[in-house]
Scaffold this motif. Structure first.
Motif, PDB file in Angstrom:
ATOM      1  N   PRO A   1       4.112  -3.422  -9.887  1.00 16.80           N
ATOM      2  CA  PRO A   1       3.399  -3.990  -8.741  1.00 16.80           C
ATOM      3  C   PRO A   1       2.672  -2.914  -7.943  1.00 16.80           C
ATOM      4  O   PRO A   1       3.117  -1.763  -7.890  1.00 16.80           O
ATOM      5  CB  PRO A   1       4.522  -4.622  -7.905  1.00 16.80           C
ATOM      6  CG  PRO A   1       5.660  -4.816  -8.847  1.00 16.80           C
ATOM      7  CD  PRO A   1       5.566  -3.687  -9.831  1.00 16.80           C
ATOM      8  N   ILE A   2       1.579  -3.307  -7.303  1.00 18.48           N
ATOM      9  CA  ILE A   2       0.852  -2.351  -6.451  1.00 18.48           C
ATOM     10  C   ILE A   2       1.194  -2.562  -4.978  1.00 18.48           C
ATOM     11  O   ILE A   2       0.608  -1.927  -4.106  1.00 18.48           O
ATOM     12  CB  ILE A   2      -0.663  -2.407  -6.675  1.00 18.48           C
ATOM     13  CG1 ILE A   2      -1.229  -3.789  -6.354  1.00 18.48           C
ATOM     14  CG2 ILE A   2      -1.000  -2.010  -8.109  1.00 18.48           C
ATOM     15  CD1 ILE A   2      -2.750  -3.833  -6.348  1.00 18.48           C
ATOM     16  N   MET A   3       2.146  -3.451  -4.713  1.00 19.33           N
ATOM     17  CA  MET A   3       2.726  -3.571  -3.382  1.00 19.33           C
ATOM     18  C   MET A   3       4.236  -3.409  -3.503  1.00 19.33           C
ATOM     19  O   MET A   3       4.832  -3.849  -4.484  1.00 19.33           O
ATOM     20  CB  MET A   3       2.389  -4.914  -2.731  1.00 19.33           C
ATOM     21  CG  MET A   3       0.929  -5.068  -2.336  1.00 19.33           C
ATOM     22  SD  MET A   3       0.640  -6.479  -1.237  1.00 19.33           S
ATOM     23  CE  MET A   3       0.950  -7.836  -2.365  1.00 19.33           C
ATOM     24  N   VAL A   4       4.827  -2.773  -2.501  1.00 18.92           N
ATOM     25  CA  VAL A   4       6.276  -2.566  -2.508  1.00 18.92           C
ATOM     26  C   VAL A   4       6.856  -2.975  -1.161  1.00 18.92           C
ATOM     27  O   VAL A   4       6.143  -3.046  -0.155  1.00 18.92           O
ATOM     28  CB  VAL A   4       6.650  -1.088  -2.803  1.00 18.92           C
ATOM     29  CG1 VAL A   4       6.225  -0.698  -4.204  1.00 18.92           C
ATOM     30  CG2 VAL A   4       6.027  -0.142  -1.764  1.00 18.92           C
TER      31      VAL A   4
ATOM     32  N   ILE B   1       0.635   0.519  -2.443  1.00 17.18           N
ATOM     33  CA  ILE B   1       1.187   1.805  -2.880  1.00 17.18           C
ATOM     34  C   ILE B   1       0.167   2.931  -2.760  1.00 17.18           C
ATOM     35  O   ILE B   1      -1.014   2.762  -3.065  1.00 17.18           O
ATOM     36  CB  ILE B   1       1.706   1.728  -4.331  1.00 17.18           C
ATOM     37  CG1 ILE B   1       0.578   1.386  -5.311  1.00 17.18           C
ATOM     38  CG2 ILE B   1       2.844   0.738  -4.442  1.00 17.18           C
ATOM     39  CD1 ILE B   1       0.976   1.529  -6.770  1.00 17.18           C
ATOM     40  N   PRO B   2       0.607   4.121  -2.320  1.00 19.35           N
ATOM     41  CA  PRO B   2      -0.262   5.298  -2.316  1.00 19.35           C
ATOM     42  C   PRO B   2      -0.309   5.976  -3.674  1.00 19.35           C
ATOM     43  O   PRO B   2      -1.174   6.809  -3.941  1.00 19.35           O
ATOM     44  CB  PRO B   2       0.396   6.205  -1.273  1.00 19.35           C
ATOM     45  CG  PRO B   2       1.853   5.856  -1.371  1.00 19.35           C
ATOM     46  CD  PRO B   2       1.907   4.394  -1.692  1.00 19.35           C
ATOM     47  N   THR B   3       0.659   5.645  -4.549  1.00 19.29           N
ATOM     48  CA  THR B   3       0.774   6.209  -5.888  1.00 19.29           C
ATOM     49  C   THR B   3       1.788   5.389  -6.662  1.00 19.29           C
ATOM     50  O   THR B   3       2.696   4.791  -6.066  1.00 19.29           O
ATOM     51  CB  THR B   3       1.230   7.685  -5.841  1.00 19.29           C
ATOM     52  OG1 THR B   3       1.636   8.096  -7.150  1.00 19.29           O
ATOM     53  CG2 THR B   3       2.380   7.883  -4.881  1.00 19.29           C
ATOM     54  N   ALA B   4       1.635   5.364  -7.991  1.00 23.35           N
ATOM     55  CA  ALA B   4       2.587   4.616  -8.818  1.00 23.35           C
ATOM     56  C   ALA B   4       3.978   5.223  -8.795  1.00 23.35           C
ATOM     57  O   ALA B   4       4.947   4.583  -9.220  1.00 23.35           O
ATOM     58  CB  ALA B   4       2.082   4.553 -10.265  1.00 23.35           C
ATOM     59  N   GLU B   5       4.093   6.451  -8.299  1.00 24.15           N
ATOM     60  CA  GLU B   5       5.418   7.075  -8.142  1.00 24.15           C
ATOM     61  C   GLU B   5       6.388   6.146  -7.431  1.00 24.15           C
ATOM     62  O   GLU B   5       7.574   6.083  -7.779  1.00 24.15           O
ATOM     63  CB  GLU B   5       5.267   8.369  -7.338  1.00 24.15           C
ATOM     64  CG  GLU B   5       6.542   8.948  -6.791  1.00 24.15           C
ATOM     65  CD  GLU B   5       6.303   9.840  -5.571  1.00 24.15           C
ATOM     66  OE1 GLU B   5       7.283  10.124  -4.859  1.00 24.15           O
ATOM     67  OE2 GLU B   5       5.149  10.245  -5.330  1.00 24.15           O
TER      68      GLU B   5
ATOM     69  N   ALA C   1       2.392   5.295 -15.689  1.00 20.21           N
ATOM     70  CA  ALA C   1       1.834   4.019 -15.229  1.00 20.21           C
ATOM     71  C   ALA C   1       0.440   4.242 -14.683  1.00 20.21           C
ATOM     72  O   ALA C   1       0.179   5.245 -13.993  1.00 20.21           O
ATOM     73  CB  ALA C   1       2.721   3.392 -14.154  1.00 20.21           C
ATOM     74  N   TYR C   2      -0.436   3.312 -14.987  1.00 22.25           N
ATOM     75  CA  TYR C   2      -1.751   3.293 -14.340  1.00 22.25           C
ATOM     76  C   TYR C   2      -1.711   2.279 -13.204  1.00 22.25           C
ATOM     77  O   TYR C   2      -1.228   1.150 -13.387  1.00 22.25           O
ATOM     78  CB  TYR C   2      -2.863   2.894 -15.318  1.00 22.25           C
ATOM     79  CG  TYR C   2      -4.034   2.271 -14.578  1.00 22.25           C
ATOM     80  CD1 TYR C   2      -4.842   3.050 -13.753  1.00 22.25           C
ATOM     81  CD2 TYR C   2      -4.276   0.893 -14.644  1.00 22.25           C
ATOM     82  CE1 TYR C   2      -5.867   2.480 -13.023  1.00 22.25           C
ATOM     83  CE2 TYR C   2      -5.301   0.318 -13.919  1.00 22.25           C
ATOM     84  CZ  TYR C   2      -6.090   1.110 -13.103  1.00 22.25           C
ATOM     85  OH  TYR C   2      -7.101   0.547 -12.366  1.00 22.25           O
ATOM     86  N   THR C   3      -2.218   2.669 -12.042  1.00 20.18           N
ATOM     87  CA  THR C   3      -2.391   1.738 -10.929  1.00 20.18           C
ATOM     88  C   THR C   3      -3.589   2.174 -10.082  1.00 20.18           C
ATOM     89  O   THR C   3      -3.934   3.354 -10.058  1.00 20.18           O
ATOM     90  CB  THR C   3      -1.172   1.708  -9.975  1.00 20.18           C
ATOM     91  OG1 THR C   3      -1.031   2.996  -9.353  1.00 20.18           O
ATOM     92  CG2 THR C   3       0.107   1.301 -10.688  1.00 20.18           C
ATOM     93  N   PRO C   4      -4.198   1.231  -9.378  1.00 21.21           N
ATOM     94  CA  PRO C   4      -5.018   1.640  -8.241  1.00 21.21           C
ATOM     95  C   PRO C   4      -4.088   2.145  -7.150  1.00 21.21           C
ATOM     96  O   PRO C   4      -2.923   1.737  -7.076  1.00 21.21           O
ATOM     97  CB  PRO C   4      -5.732   0.346  -7.831  1.00 21.21           C
ATOM     98  CG  PRO C   4      -4.863  -0.751  -8.337  1.00 21.21           C
ATOM     99  CD  PRO C   4      -4.170  -0.233  -9.566  1.00 21.21           C
ATOM    100  N   CYS C   5      -4.588   3.053  -6.326  1.00 20.44           N
ATOM    101  CA  CYS C   5      -3.790   3.638  -5.237  1.00 20.44           C
ATOM    102  C   CYS C   5      -4.559   3.472  -3.929  1.00 20.44           C
ATOM    103  O   CYS C   5      -5.797   3.494  -3.914  1.00 20.44           O
ATOM    104  CB  CYS C   5      -3.532   5.117  -5.505  1.00 20.44           C
ATOM    105  SG  CYS C   5      -2.736   5.447  -7.088  1.00 20.44           S
ATOM    106  N   PHE C   6      -3.822   3.353  -2.831  1.00 21.92           N
ATOM    107  CA  PHE C   6      -4.442   3.061  -1.539  1.00 21.92           C
ATOM    108  C   PHE C   6      -3.913   4.022  -0.476  1.00 21.92           C
ATOM    109  O   PHE C   6      -2.703   4.140  -0.294  1.00 21.92           O
ATOM    110  CB  PHE C   6      -4.130   1.620  -1.131  1.00 21.92           C
ATOM    111  CG  PHE C   6      -4.560   0.601  -2.148  1.00 21.92           C
ATOM    112  CD1 PHE C   6      -5.811   0.015  -2.076  1.00 21.92           C
ATOM    113  CD2 PHE C   6      -3.716   0.250  -3.197  1.00 21.92           C
ATOM    114  CE1 PHE C   6      -6.216  -0.911  -3.022  1.00 21.92           C
ATOM    115  CE2 PHE C   6      -4.111  -0.682  -4.141  1.00 21.92           C
ATOM    116  CZ  PHE C   6      -5.368  -1.265  -4.056  1.00 21.92           C
TER     117      PHE C   6
END
Length: 423
Positions: free
Chosen positions: A199-202, A231-235, A258-263
């Motif tokens: 997920p790109i939200m946590v 998320i600022p990073t998939a970490e 993992a690939y994600t967009p980061c914000f």
């Protein structure tokens, strides 16, 4: 966060290492130790009182069975205050523990002994440089002009749709992005990283566990209605897969990509250093994460550092590796390498990766543990590294490879892009 018993048993060392990170609130260390002493004292008193209450309850029961009702009532009268006393101690213990926890999370991780002393990026140690800095033609331009010239990224359209720092990739620009993502994921798979899609939200617990909260709260986009964070990073989501998990020692090393967009909200707004793709609010990144045995975490860090260098070599980009000084390190890291590529048109180094060992700082919050050979529970070590962040890679590829025929694509990417030039 730091382990409480380590702070208690190594006060002077903790203070000395925090000084390397230029941490100013050193008084917190003694406050934490004092609160810990109070906590242990109250806990001891509560345990002793509970033991007395249990003993009295057994004695009352025994007297009643023996028909000694008056004696039983006498003991009951003597022990009548135990319940309230225990409740009072429990309430006091809760307040002390809340205060203790609130203070201990304010302490950053302790820097490794090899971390250079310094206050800013100017004090970082250059570990190595690799590659040849290209000599560009006199009419060479910076990447933000190339974006417009070739119609591959539209910054103004991003402003219209969302705002500054949210670019729209078009045509060969979008295909280059996708090519880089696939290339990075394929390379990670070759060396044993298991890909995960996360997920790109946590939630708040996940952001706290990896150290984004409370330290970086102002840098994260907060979906307030649902109390979730972009998320600022998939970490963050990848590492949290193992929150509250007891892993088996034979699972080490655990390796994910993992690939994600980061914000990130903290992108700047003025100056050449934030123009174009140099600093964005939304960007793409492939992240690598390892969870390892404590005895092997620094070997893993060097391996991750070497791996990222290999990616840059395959992309034919000149780069350098920095060991960050105490003043330039993140709140959570024990040792960090930054990798920077040289952007020939801007004539400056651009950070494209950070590779860090957090030792037990994250795992203590995550409670990711394993049972060692002695049968005792032990915290694992966690590491992560950008492999790689795309915007500045793209900026450097565009600037360093501009030719009369267009932007030359590195050979390793051509099978992914399907074209040799952006023209």
């Amino acid at each position: 966060m730091l382990q409480l018993n380590y702070i208690r048993e190594n006060r002077d060392k903790v203070i000395e290492r925090l000084g390397v990170k230029n941490f100013k609130e050193i008084g917190l260390v003694d406050e934490i130790i004092t609160l810990d002493e109070q906590r242990r004292k109250i806990q001891s008193e509560s345990d002793a009182l509970s033991a007395e209450a249990n003993s009295s309850a057994k004695k009352i029961g025994e007297l009643m069975r023996q028909g000694k009702k008056e004696e039983a009532e006498a003991v009951k009268s003597q022990s009548s205050g135990y319940k309230e006393q225990i409740k009072s101690l429990t309430d006091h213990l809760d307040r002390v523990e809340q205060d203790l926890n609130a203070k201990i999370v304010q302490l950053p991780n302790l820097p490794h002994t090899t971390v250079p002393v310094g206050v800013s990026a100017d004090d970082n140690e250059v570990v190595l440089e690799n590659g040849t800095i290209p000599t560009l033609a006199d009419d060479a331009v910076s990447h933000w002009d190339l974006l417009t010239k070739y119609g591959i990224v539209d910054l103004e359209l991003g402003v219209k749709v969302t705002g500054a720092g949210f670019p729209v990739y078009k045509g060969k620009g979008a295909r280059l992005q996708r090519a880089l993502i696939n290339f990075f994921l394929d390379e990670a798979a070759k060396v044993g990283y298991e890909e995960v899609q996360v997920p790109i939200m946590v939630n708040e617990a996940s952001a706290f566990a990896t150290g984004q909260l409370p330290d970086k709260e102002g840098q994260m986009y907060h979906v307030t209605h649902d109390d979730l964070y972009l998320i600022p990073t998939a970490e963050v989501p990848v590492t949290n897969i193992y929150r509250d998990v007891i892993v088996k020692e034979e699972q080490f090393p655990i390796r994910h990509c993992a690939y994600t967009p980061c914000f990130r909200r903290e992108a700047g707004s003025y100056g050449a250093h934030v123009r174009g793709l140099n600093r964005l609010h939304q960007f793409d990144k492939v992240e690598t994460v390892q969870i390892v045995h404590p005895d092997r975490s620094y070997d893993a860090l060097e391996e991750m550092n070497t791996y990222v260098q290999g990616l840059l070599q395959k992309l034919e980009l000149p780069y350098r590796v920095l060991r960050l000084c105490g003043g330039d390190m993140s709140f959570t890291a024990a040792l960090t390498y930054d990798l920077e590529v040289y952007s020939a048109a801007q004539k400056r180094w651009l950070e494209v990766s950070s590779v860090s060992n957090f030792e037990t700082y994250q795992s203590n919050r995550l409670k990711v543990r394993f049972k060692n050979q002695d049968g005792k529970m032990q915290l694992a070590h966690t590491l992560n590294g950008s492999a790689l962040a795309l915007p500045r890679i793209v900026a450097s590829l565009l600037e360093n490879n501009q030719t009369d025929k267009g932007i030359k694509i590195p050979k390793v990417l051509v099978p992914y892009t399907g074209f040799e030039y952006i023209d």
